[in-house]
Each structure stands twice: as C-alpha cells, then as structure tokens.
Design a protein around this motif. Structure first.
Motif, PDB file in Angstrom:
ATOM      1  N   ARG A   7       0.851  -1.205   0.000  1.00 23.85           N
ATOM      2  CA  ARG A   7       0.000   0.000   0.000  1.00 23.85           C
ATOM      3  C   ARG A   7       0.885   1.254   0.000  1.00 23.85           C
ATOM      4  NH1 ARG A   7       0.603  -1.822   5.031  1.00 23.85           N
ATOM      5  NH2 ARG A   7       0.929  -0.310   6.699  1.00 23.85           N
ATOM      6  N   PRO A   8       0.341   2.387  -0.479  1.00 21.75           N
ATOM      7  CA  PRO A   8       1.139   3.612  -0.496  1.00 21.75           C
ATOM      8  C   PRO A   8       1.532   4.018   0.927  1.00 21.75           C
ATOM      9  CG  PRO A   8      -0.893   3.903  -1.721  1.00 21.75           C
ATOM     10  CD  PRO A   8      -1.009   2.602  -1.029  1.00 21.75           C
ATOM     11  N   GLY A   9       2.742   4.505   1.064  1.00 25.93           N
ATOM     12  CA  GLY A   9       3.207   4.954   2.365  1.00 25.93           C
ATOM     13  C   GLY A   9       3.749   3.831   3.228  1.00 25.93           C
ATOM     14  N   GLY A  13       5.243  -0.707  -0.481  1.00 28.57           N
ATOM     15  CA  GLY A  13       4.899   0.217  -1.560  1.00 28.57           C
ATOM     16  C   GLY A  13       6.149   0.875  -2.128  1.00 28.57           C
ATOM     17  N   LEU A  14       7.051   1.255  -1.215  1.00 28.97           N
ATOM     18  CA  LEU A  14       8.298   1.898  -1.642  1.00 28.97           C
ATOM     19  C   LEU A  14       9.141   0.924  -2.475  1.00 28.97           C
ATOM     20  CD1 LEU A  14      10.139   4.363  -1.487  1.00 28.97           C
ATOM     21  CD2 LEU A  14      11.096   3.446   0.624  1.00 28.97           C
ATOM     22  N   ALA A  15       9.182  -0.357  -2.054  1.00 31.10           N
ATOM     23  CA  ALA A  15       9.951  -1.359  -2.802  1.00 31.10           C
ATOM     24  C   ALA A  15       9.375  -1.546  -4.205  1.00 31.10           C
ATOM     25  CB  ALA A  15       9.936  -2.685  -2.047  1.00 31.10           C
ATOM     26  N   LEU A  16       8.034  -1.574  -4.308  1.00 32.27           N
ATOM     27  CA  LEU A  16       7.394  -1.706  -5.627  1.00 32.27           C
ATOM     28  C   LEU A  16       7.779  -0.536  -6.526  1.00 32.27           C
ATOM     29  CD1 LEU A  16       3.728  -2.923  -4.974  1.00 32.27           C
ATOM     30  CD2 LEU A  16       5.504  -4.107  -6.234  1.00 32.27           C
ATOM     31  N   ARG A  17       7.710   0.687  -5.953  1.00 28.47           N
ATOM     32  CA  ARG A  17       8.042   1.891  -6.742  1.00 28.47           C
ATOM     33  C   ARG A  17       9.502   1.864  -7.176  1.00 28.47           C
ATOM     34  NH1 ARG A  17       3.303   3.435  -8.428  1.00 28.47           N
ATOM     35  NH2 ARG A  17       1.851   3.444  -6.721  1.00 28.47           N
ATOM     36  N   ALA A 133      10.929  -4.171 -19.786  1.00 24.38           N
ATOM     37  CA  ALA A 133       9.630  -3.494 -19.823  1.00 24.38           C
ATOM     38  C   ALA A 133       8.556  -4.398 -19.219  1.00 24.38           C
ATOM     39  CB  ALA A 133       9.278  -3.126 -21.256  1.00 24.38           C
ATOM     40  N   PHE A 134       8.610  -5.705 -19.512  1.00 24.62           N
ATOM     41  CA  PHE A 134       7.605  -6.616 -18.956  1.00 24.62           C
ATOM     42  C   PHE A 134       7.755  -6.737 -17.434  1.00 24.62           C
ATOM     43  CE2 PHE A 134       6.729  -8.237 -23.291  1.00 24.62           C
ATOM     44  CZ  PHE A 134       5.355  -8.189 -23.228  1.00 24.62           C
ATOM     45  N   LEU A 135       8.998  -6.742 -16.944  1.00 22.66           N
ATOM     46  CA  LEU A 135       9.208  -6.801 -15.487  1.00 22.66           C
ATOM     47  C   LEU A 135       8.642  -5.543 -14.826  1.00 22.66           C
ATOM     48  CD1 LEU A 135      12.826  -8.263 -15.339  1.00 22.66           C
ATOM     49  CD2 LEU A 135      10.721  -9.350 -14.568  1.00 22.66           C
ATOM     50  N   CYS A 136       8.902  -4.391 -15.464  1.00 21.55           N
ATOM     51  CA  CYS A 136       8.383  -3.126 -14.950  1.00 21.55           C
ATOM     52  C   CYS A 136       6.851  -3.154 -14.910  1.00 21.55           C
ATOM     53  CB  CYS A 136       8.894  -1.995 -15.838  1.00 21.55           C
ATOM     54  SG  CYS A 136       8.260  -0.408 -15.393  1.00 21.55           S
ATOM     55  N   CYS A 137       6.250  -3.692 -15.983  1.00 20.10           N
ATOM     56  CA  CYS A 137       4.785  -3.793 -16.066  1.00 20.10           C
ATOM     57  C   CYS A 137       4.226  -4.649 -14.946  1.00 20.10           C
ATOM     58  CB  CYS A 137       4.379  -4.500 -17.345  1.00 20.10           C
ATOM     59  SG  CYS A 137       4.401  -3.448 -18.702  1.00 20.10           S
ATOM     60  N   ALA A 138       4.909  -5.768 -14.660  1.00 14.34           N
ATOM     61  CA  ALA A 138       4.410  -6.683 -13.628  1.00 14.34           C
ATOM     62  C   ALA A 138       4.332  -5.948 -12.284  1.00 14.34           C
ATOM     63  CB  ALA A 138       5.322  -7.898 -13.531  1.00 14.34           C
ATOM     64  N   LEU A 139       5.393  -5.198 -11.943  1.00 13.48           N
ATOM     65  CA  LEU A 139       5.395  -4.462 -10.672  1.00 13.48           C
ATOM     66  C   LEU A 139       4.353  -3.340 -10.685  1.00 13.48           C
ATOM     67  CD1 LEU A 139       9.213  -4.194  -9.914  1.00 13.48           C
ATOM     68  CD2 LEU A 139       7.555  -5.831  -9.074  1.00 13.48           C
ATOM     69  N   SER A 140       4.236  -2.692 -11.845  1.00 13.21           N
ATOM     70  CA  SER A 140       3.289  -1.587 -11.984  1.00 13.21           C
ATOM     71  C   SER A 140       1.853  -2.100 -11.827  1.00 13.21           C
ATOM     72  CB  SER A 140       3.511  -0.969 -13.352  1.00 13.21           C
ATOM     73  OG  SER A 140       2.690   0.098 -13.537  1.00 13.21           O
ATOM     74  N   THR A 141       1.577  -3.272 -12.405  1.00  6.39           N
ATOM     75  CA  THR A 141       0.242  -3.858 -12.275  1.00  6.39           C
ATOM     76  C   THR A 141      -0.022  -4.221 -10.816  1.00  6.39           C
ATOM     77  OG1 THR A 141       0.584  -4.772 -14.461  1.00  6.39           O
ATOM     78  CG2 THR A 141      -1.286  -5.621 -13.237  1.00  6.39           C
ATOM     79  N   ALA A 142       1.007  -4.726 -10.125  1.00  5.18           N
ATOM     80  CA  ALA A 142       0.829  -5.064  -8.707  1.00  5.18           C
ATOM     81  C   ALA A 142       0.418  -3.823  -7.921  1.00  5.18           C
ATOM     82  CB  ALA A 142       2.121  -5.654  -8.149  1.00  5.18           C
ATOM     83  N   SER A 143       1.134  -2.699  -8.135  1.00 10.99           N
ATOM     84  CA  SER A 143       0.777  -1.446  -7.450  1.00 10.99           C
ATOM     85  C   SER A 143      -0.647  -1.030  -7.775  1.00 10.99           C
ATOM     86  CB  SER A 143       1.689  -0.315  -7.914  1.00 10.99           C
ATOM     87  OG  SER A 143       2.910  -0.352  -7.283  1.00 10.99           O
TER      88      SER A 143
END
Lengths: 154, 154
Positions: A7-9, A13-17, A133-143
């Motif tokens: 979750r944000p904060g 969340g920081l690790a995902l970002r 790019a796909f790895l980035c997408c996976a994390l972005s989708t998780a967020s």
C-alpha cells in the motif's frame, strides 16, 4: 484502514516503486543504446512510455519516503483516487508498449528473419529492453491492483 | 450487495458479454479472411486469444441469461472469485494480443513500408481485425473492473 502489503506509504509500496523505476530506467538505457531503434515506432513508444512510468514511480516513491519518515497516512480517499488513475494509466501504457515491442521482436526473430538477414540489427538489445519493460509492467500492475483494492474497500 | 451497472447476472452484464463476443468473433472472422496471416506469430496469437475471449464471454453470457430468467443471484464470493480470475486472464491476454498486432500493423504501414511494397498483403484487414480486438478489450476490461470492484466491496 486495510493493511495490504504494497500500500502507499509503506515499505512494500516503496519497494514496488523502486523496482518499477529501476526496470523502467534499465529498459530505457538498453533501448537507447541500440543503434537504429528510432526507425521503429513501437520502440520509440516504449522509450516514451517507460520514461513516463519512471517519472511517475519516482514521484510516488518520494511520496512514500516522505510518508515513512514523517509517519504520515497516505490512505485518504482523494489521494487514493489520484493514485489509482495515475497507476492505471501508466500501467496500461507500459503494458501496451511492452506488448507491441514484444510482438515486433518476435516478428524480427521468427517471422521475417530480420535478425538473421541483417546482423547489424541489435536484436539482443531489443529483447533485453522488452524483457525489462515486462518486469516493470508486472510491478506496476501489482501497485495498480493494490491501490484499486484499497480504494474499493475504503 | 452493490448494484453496479454491468455486474454479473444483470442486463448490463449480459450486454457487456454480448459485445465482447461479437467483437471477438468479428476480429477472428476478419483476420481469418486475410490471406497469409499465418506467416505472422502475433496475428495467430490474436486469433487464439480472441477465440478464448469469445468462448469465455459466451459462457458467462449464458450464465447471465440463466440468472436473469430464473432470477438467481450470481454475486457470491466463490463465483465472483472465479469470474474475476477468468476475466482478468482473458482481458490481459486479449489486450496483449491486440497491442502486439497493433505494433505490427504500425510497423508494416509506417516503418518498413511492407503494405506499400507488397500490395498483395491484406493490411486493411489486419487493421480492421486489430481495431475489433481493441474494442473487445475495452469491453472485457470494463467487465473485469466491475467484478474486481464488486469482489473488493463484498
């Protein structure tokens, strides 16, 4: 308020970002180092979309740091609505860019054999950039999913 | 239970499923009528993914009809979890297929000029099929978001 991992904060969340930013930056660096990528619209779009993703993730990562250091709560309806829109827009753009770049890499490798016919074409770099790019997408989708879930459960 | 437009077992939900099925079927018909599409992996994947989407939407559409006719409630946690997984998997696969096909259509038209060099290539049909795939994806994403929202709010 739900205590969902990522979750944000929170540290999650920081690790995902941080992961999103690192993979987006790696994708941009690898693609930019491939000579002749500007001849292909999909690869230019990949750079643009990863640039947007990197900026968004960096901004939200800084906000997470601020919330962690000052122990602020970011889970307010207005902020979450803002995050959910931004996260979904960047996630969808990144995924579209990664898929179109992936389609073209497969086309070059297996369908029209550009990689075999033209050894100057940096197919290896195109592939590595698309993988990042796909790895980035996976994390972005998780967020995006975590924030959407939190907003729906508010 | 939330009365969201497009929820399973409602007229809105049935309309979404019907739209998805129609666009997926239209995409498959147009792509299958384009000679030589089998030479391109992304277009074969588009057909496969639209086939899966059409089957899934047809199945869920029949379930919506059953729920409407017999006035059954489909909003139970187990059913919703099943729908949300299926919907997200089909929506993501369809979007990936549409984007990779879109990337290749743009490549053919603007980057390597295959459409101009080879007038036999049915670029028009590739474009129409890709457009149908994106319309199908839009409806599929709408269904997936509605179900995810309902599941989160259960």
């Amino acid at each position: 308020m739900t205590k969902l991992t990522g979750r944000p904060g929170s540290l999650g969340g920081l690790a995902l970002r941080a992961g999103q930013f690192v993979f987006a930056a790696a994708c941009m660096c690898v693609m930019a180092s491939a000579p002749g990528f500007t001849n292909y619209t999909a690869f230019c779009y990949l750079i643009a979309s990863m640039g947007l993703q990197a900026l968004w993730s960096l901004g939200l990562g800084c906000l997470d740091c601020y919330a962690l250091v000052l122990k602020r709560d970011l889970q307010q309806a207005f902020l979450m609505s803002l995050f959910v829109v931004g996260d979904w827009v960047t996630a969808i753009l990144s995924f579209a860019a990664a898929c179109s770049a992936g389609g073209i890499v497969v086309l070059f490798e297996r369908d029209v054999y550009f990689c075999r016919k033209d050894p100057q074409l940096p197919c290896g770099r195109f592939e590595v950039a698309t993988a990042f790019a796909f790895l980035c997408c996976a994390l972005s989708t998780a967020s995006a999913l975590v924030i959407f879930w939190l907003l729906a459960a508010l």
